[in-house]
Design a protein around this motif. Sequence first.
Motif, PDB file in Angstrom:
ATOM      1  N   PRO A 294       0.795  -1.244   0.000  1.00 15.08           N
ATOM      2  CA  PRO A 294       0.000   0.000   0.000  1.00 15.08           C
ATOM      3  C   PRO A 294       0.821   1.286   0.000  1.00 15.08           C
ATOM      4  CG  PRO A 294      -0.897  -1.575   1.569  1.00 15.08           C
ATOM      5  CD  PRO A 294       0.380  -2.162   1.079  1.00 15.08           C
ATOM      6  N   TYR A 295       1.931   1.318   0.729  1.00 15.54           N
ATOM      7  CA  TYR A 295       2.716   2.549   0.793  1.00 15.54           C
ATOM      8  C   TYR A 295       3.633   2.700  -0.421  1.00 15.54           C
ATOM      9  CZ  TYR A 295       1.114   2.505   5.649  1.00 15.54           C
ATOM     10  OH  TYR A 295       0.339   2.472   6.786  1.00 15.54           O
ATOM     11  N   VAL A 296       4.053   1.586  -0.991  1.00 17.41           N
ATOM     12  CA  VAL A 296       4.822   1.639  -2.231  1.00 17.41           C
ATOM     13  C   VAL A 296       3.966   2.262  -3.331  1.00 17.41           C
ATOM     14  CG1 VAL A 296       5.918   0.246  -4.031  1.00 17.41           C
ATOM     15  CG2 VAL A 296       6.319  -0.291  -1.612  1.00 17.41           C
ATOM     16  N   LYS A 297       2.673   1.921  -3.334  1.00 15.05           N
ATOM     17  CA  LYS A 297       1.750   2.495  -4.325  1.00 15.05           C
ATOM     18  C   LYS A 297       1.657   4.014  -4.186  1.00 15.05           C
ATOM     19  CE  LYS A 297      -1.820  -0.236  -3.453  1.00 15.05           C
ATOM     20  NZ  LYS A 297      -3.169  -0.872  -3.542  1.00 15.05           N
ATOM     21  N   LEU A 298       1.859   4.501  -2.960  1.00 14.58           N
ATOM     22  CA  LEU A 298       1.793   5.943  -2.729  1.00 14.58           C
ATOM     23  C   LEU A 298       3.096   6.651  -3.073  1.00 14.58           C
ATOM     24  CD1 LEU A 298      -0.095   6.037   0.710  1.00 14.58           C
ATOM     25  CD2 LEU A 298      -1.054   6.345  -1.581  1.00 14.58           C
ATOM     26  N   GLY A 299       4.165   5.854  -3.288  1.00 11.87           N
ATOM     27  CA  GLY A 299       5.457   6.437  -3.632  1.00 11.87           C
ATOM     28  C   GLY A 299       6.534   6.267  -2.586  1.00 11.87           C
ATOM     29  N   ALA A 300       6.246   5.548  -1.510  1.00 12.65           N
ATOM     30  CA  ALA A 300       7.247   5.341  -0.458  1.00 12.65           C
ATOM     31  C   ALA A 300       8.396   4.488  -0.997  1.00 12.65           C
ATOM     32  CB  ALA A 300       6.615   4.668   0.758  1.00 12.65           C
ATOM     33  N   ASP A 301       9.617   4.863  -0.625  1.00 11.92           N
ATOM     34  CA  ASP A 301      10.815   4.154  -1.060  1.00 11.92           C
ATOM     35  C   ASP A 301      11.376   3.361   0.115  1.00 11.92           C
ATOM     36  OD1 ASP A 301      13.163   3.238  -2.116  1.00 11.92           O
ATOM     37  OD2 ASP A 301      14.043   5.224  -2.469  1.00 11.92           O
ATOM     38  N   TYR A 302      11.298   2.045   0.021  1.00 10.76           N
ATOM     39  CA  TYR A 302      11.815   1.181   1.086  1.00 10.76           C
ATOM     40  C   TYR A 302      13.311   0.898   0.933  1.00 10.76           C
ATOM     41  CZ  TYR A 302       7.346   0.175   3.298  1.00 10.76           C
ATOM     42  OH  TYR A 302       6.163   0.287   3.995  1.00 10.76           O
ATOM     43  N   GLY A 303      13.929   1.528  -0.053  1.00 11.62           N
ATOM     44  CA  GLY A 303      15.373   1.382  -0.209  1.00 11.62           C
ATOM     45  C   GLY A 303      15.810  -0.042  -0.478  1.00 11.62           C
ATOM     46  N   GLY A 304      14.968  -0.791  -1.173  1.00 10.80           N
ATOM     47  CA  GLY A 304      15.312  -2.162  -1.489  1.00 10.80           C
ATOM     48  C   GLY A 304      15.019  -3.148  -0.378  1.00 10.80           C
ATOM     49  N   VAL A 305      14.484  -2.662   0.742  1.00 14.43           N
ATOM     50  CA  VAL A 305      14.171  -3.535   1.866  1.00 14.43           C
ATOM     51  C   VAL A 305      12.752  -4.074   1.701  1.00 14.43           C
ATOM     52  CG1 VAL A 305      13.910  -3.663   4.377  1.00 14.43           C
ATOM     53  CG2 VAL A 305      15.695  -2.233   3.383  1.00 14.43           C
ATOM     54  N   ASN A 306      12.573  -5.357   1.903  1.00 10.78           N
ATOM     55  CA  ASN A 306      11.253  -5.973   1.813  1.00 10.78           C
ATOM     56  C   ASN A 306      10.435  -5.592   3.043  1.00 10.78           C
ATOM     57  OD1 ASN A 306       9.026  -7.764   1.870  1.00 10.78           O
ATOM     58  ND2 ASN A 306      10.160  -9.288   0.687  1.00 10.78           N
ATOM     59  N   PRO A 307       9.272  -4.943   2.874  1.00  7.47           N
ATOM     60  CA  PRO A 307       8.479  -4.541   4.038  1.00  7.47           C
ATOM     61  C   PRO A 307       7.795  -5.701   4.746  1.00  7.47           C
ATOM     62  CG  PRO A 307       7.304  -4.006   2.021  1.00  7.47           C
ATOM     63  CD  PRO A 307       8.679  -4.462   1.616  1.00  7.47           C
ATOM     64  N   TYR A 308       7.701  -6.852   4.080  1.00 10.90           N
ATOM     65  CA  TYR A 308       6.999  -7.981   4.691  1.00 10.90           C
ATOM     66  C   TYR A 308       7.961  -8.844   5.518  1.00 10.90           C
ATOM     67  CZ  TYR A 308       3.153  -6.514   1.736  1.00 10.90           C
ATOM     68  OH  TYR A 308       2.165  -5.786   1.137  1.00 10.90           O
TER      69      TYR A 308
ATOM     70  N   LEU B  18      -4.884 -10.519   6.937  1.00 13.66           N
ATOM     71  CA  LEU B  18      -4.292  -9.766   5.833  1.00 13.66           C
ATOM     72  C   LEU B  18      -3.188  -8.875   6.385  1.00 13.66           C
ATOM     73  CD1 LEU B  18      -6.007  -8.025   2.860  1.00 13.66           C
ATOM     74  CD2 LEU B  18      -4.316  -6.774   4.194  1.00 13.66           C
ATOM     75  N   ILE B  19      -1.978  -9.039   5.866  1.00 21.00           N
ATOM     76  CA  ILE B  19      -0.842  -8.215   6.281  1.00 21.00           C
ATOM     77  C   ILE B  19      -0.862  -6.931   5.465  1.00 21.00           C
ATOM     78  CG2 ILE B  19       1.631  -8.148   6.707  1.00 21.00           C
ATOM     79  CD1 ILE B  19       0.272 -10.512   8.068  1.00 21.00           C
ATOM     80  N   PHE B  20      -1.161  -5.812   6.126  1.00 20.71           N
ATOM     81  CA  PHE B  20      -1.185  -4.522   5.441  1.00 20.71           C
ATOM     82  C   PHE B  20       0.203  -3.890   5.448  1.00 20.71           C
ATOM     83  CE2 PHE B  20      -1.797   0.085   5.321  1.00 20.71           C
ATOM     84  CZ  PHE B  20      -2.714   0.242   4.290  1.00 20.71           C
ATOM     85  N   ASP B  21       0.841  -3.881   6.621  1.00 18.05           N
ATOM     86  CA  ASP B  21       2.188  -3.325   6.723  1.00 18.05           C
ATOM     87  C   ASP B  21       2.908  -3.974   7.885  1.00 18.05           C
ATOM     88  OD1 ASP B  21       4.311  -1.614   5.959  1.00 18.05           O
ATOM     89  OD2 ASP B  21       3.803  -0.203   7.546  1.00 18.05           O
ATOM     90  N   ALA B  22       4.218  -4.112   7.763  1.00 21.52           N
ATOM     91  CA  ALA B  22       4.999  -4.751   8.816  1.00 21.52           C
ATOM     92  C   ALA B  22       6.223  -3.878   9.120  1.00 21.52           C
ATOM     93  CB  ALA B  22       5.382  -6.165   8.392  1.00 21.52           C
ATOM     94  N   TYR B  23       7.423  -4.371   8.780  1.00 19.37           N
ATOM     95  CA  TYR B  23       8.627  -3.566   9.031  1.00 19.37           C
ATOM     96  C   TYR B  23       8.592  -2.293   8.188  1.00 19.37           C
ATOM     97  CZ  TYR B  23      13.425  -1.958   8.781  1.00 19.37           C
ATOM     98  OH  TYR B  23      14.549  -1.169   8.808  1.00 19.37           O
ATOM     99  N   ARG B  24       8.912  -1.184   8.826  1.00 19.04           N
ATOM    100  CA  ARG B  24       8.856   0.112   8.147  1.00 19.04           C
ATOM    101  C   ARG B  24      10.087   0.941   8.507  1.00 19.04           C
ATOM    102  NH1 ARG B  24       4.047   3.368  10.254  1.00 19.04           N
ATOM    103  NH2 ARG B  24       2.888   1.584   9.430  1.00 19.04           N
ATOM    104  N   PRO B  25      11.015   1.146   7.578  1.00 18.92           N
ATOM    105  CA  PRO B  25      12.173   1.992   7.871  1.00 18.92           C
ATOM    106  C   PRO B  25      11.741   3.401   8.276  1.00 18.92           C
ATOM    107  CG  PRO B  25      12.474   0.795   5.807  1.00 18.92           C
ATOM    108  CD  PRO B  25      11.043   0.605   6.219  1.00 18.92           C
ATOM    109  N   VAL B  26      12.590   4.086   9.021  1.00 19.83           N
ATOM    110  CA  VAL B  26      12.249   5.436   9.490  1.00 19.83           C
ATOM    111  C   VAL B  26      11.988   6.374   8.309  1.00 19.83           C
ATOM    112  CG1 VAL B  26      13.039   7.428  10.824  1.00 19.83           C
ATOM    113  CG2 VAL B  26      13.511   5.118  11.654  1.00 19.83           C
ATOM    114  N   ALA B  27      12.703   6.179   7.204  1.00 21.00           N
ATOM    115  CA  ALA B  27      12.488   7.026   6.025  1.00 21.00           C
ATOM    116  C   ALA B  27      11.062   6.882   5.495  1.00 21.00           C
ATOM    117  CB  ALA B  27      13.491   6.679   4.930  1.00 21.00           C
ATOM    118  N   VAL B  28      10.526   5.687   5.556  1.00 16.59           N
ATOM    119  CA  VAL B  28       9.144   5.469   5.117  1.00 16.59           C
ATOM    120  C   VAL B  28       8.178   6.075   6.125  1.00 16.59           C
ATOM    121  CG1 VAL B  28       7.388   3.739   4.566  1.00 16.59           C
ATOM    122  CG2 VAL B  28       9.748   3.406   3.809  1.00 16.59           C
TER     123      VAL B  28
END
Length: 238
Positions: A31-45, A72-82
């Motif tokens: 969901p946040y990737v769709k909004l433009g969030a950059d996880y820096g190559g890290v898998n959020p799941y 349903l997993i909506f979001d899990a690990y989230r870097p501070v940048a996200v």
Amino acid sequence: MKPYQQIKISESGEPLVAIPLERFAVESPHPYVKLGADYGGVNPYYLRLGVVKALVTAQNYLEQLSPGGKILIFDAYRPVAVQQFMVDYTFAQVLQERGLRKENLSEPESQAIWQEVYQLWAIPSLDPAMPPPHATGAAVDVTLVDEEGKIVEMGSEIDELSPRSQPLFYAQDSSSEGKKYHANRELLHQVMLKAGFQRHLGEWWHFSLGDQMWAWLHEQANPGDNFVARYGRVAESG
């Protein structure tokens, strides 16, 4: 500082591991990737190992109570940048919805909106003593899907900036819809609680295990006991 941020952290060093998504439902793309969030190559799941094990246990409990249902997993690990991206995104959304422009806001008006935003979102702090919950790999945002794969109605969207996000918002609602929403939220709470999670006091979808909020919620339920968080902010490369 929020109350839970006073809890001490004794980092366990437990690794982040992949959530076995085949056991759960998941939104794709994230969901946040769709909004433009950059996880820096890290898998959020990803979550801490002990949290993933507990999440699987919660899914097993759900299957006993609601055959065919899935978490349903909506979001899990989230870097501070996200975290920072979503805080800024929410602030901009509030302005857009209210027909406001940032440059026209007085300082008190701006601060009032930021206060609203931070009722929902943790401050994207890099202070090791005050990590955003999701940056620890110990917090997860979840909902339910039924045996047909349809999202179960909870009476509000995840991340909704309104009183409806309060877990007990529908507790006293006597309408058939209100009763349904409350029952669905309680089912989610029941399976997560039984697996060891604690629910955020202001968000029906947010659960944690082992972080500061989890420890603080345990202390509220057990006055006099001193709980310590075992998960701090995950070190980010780069």
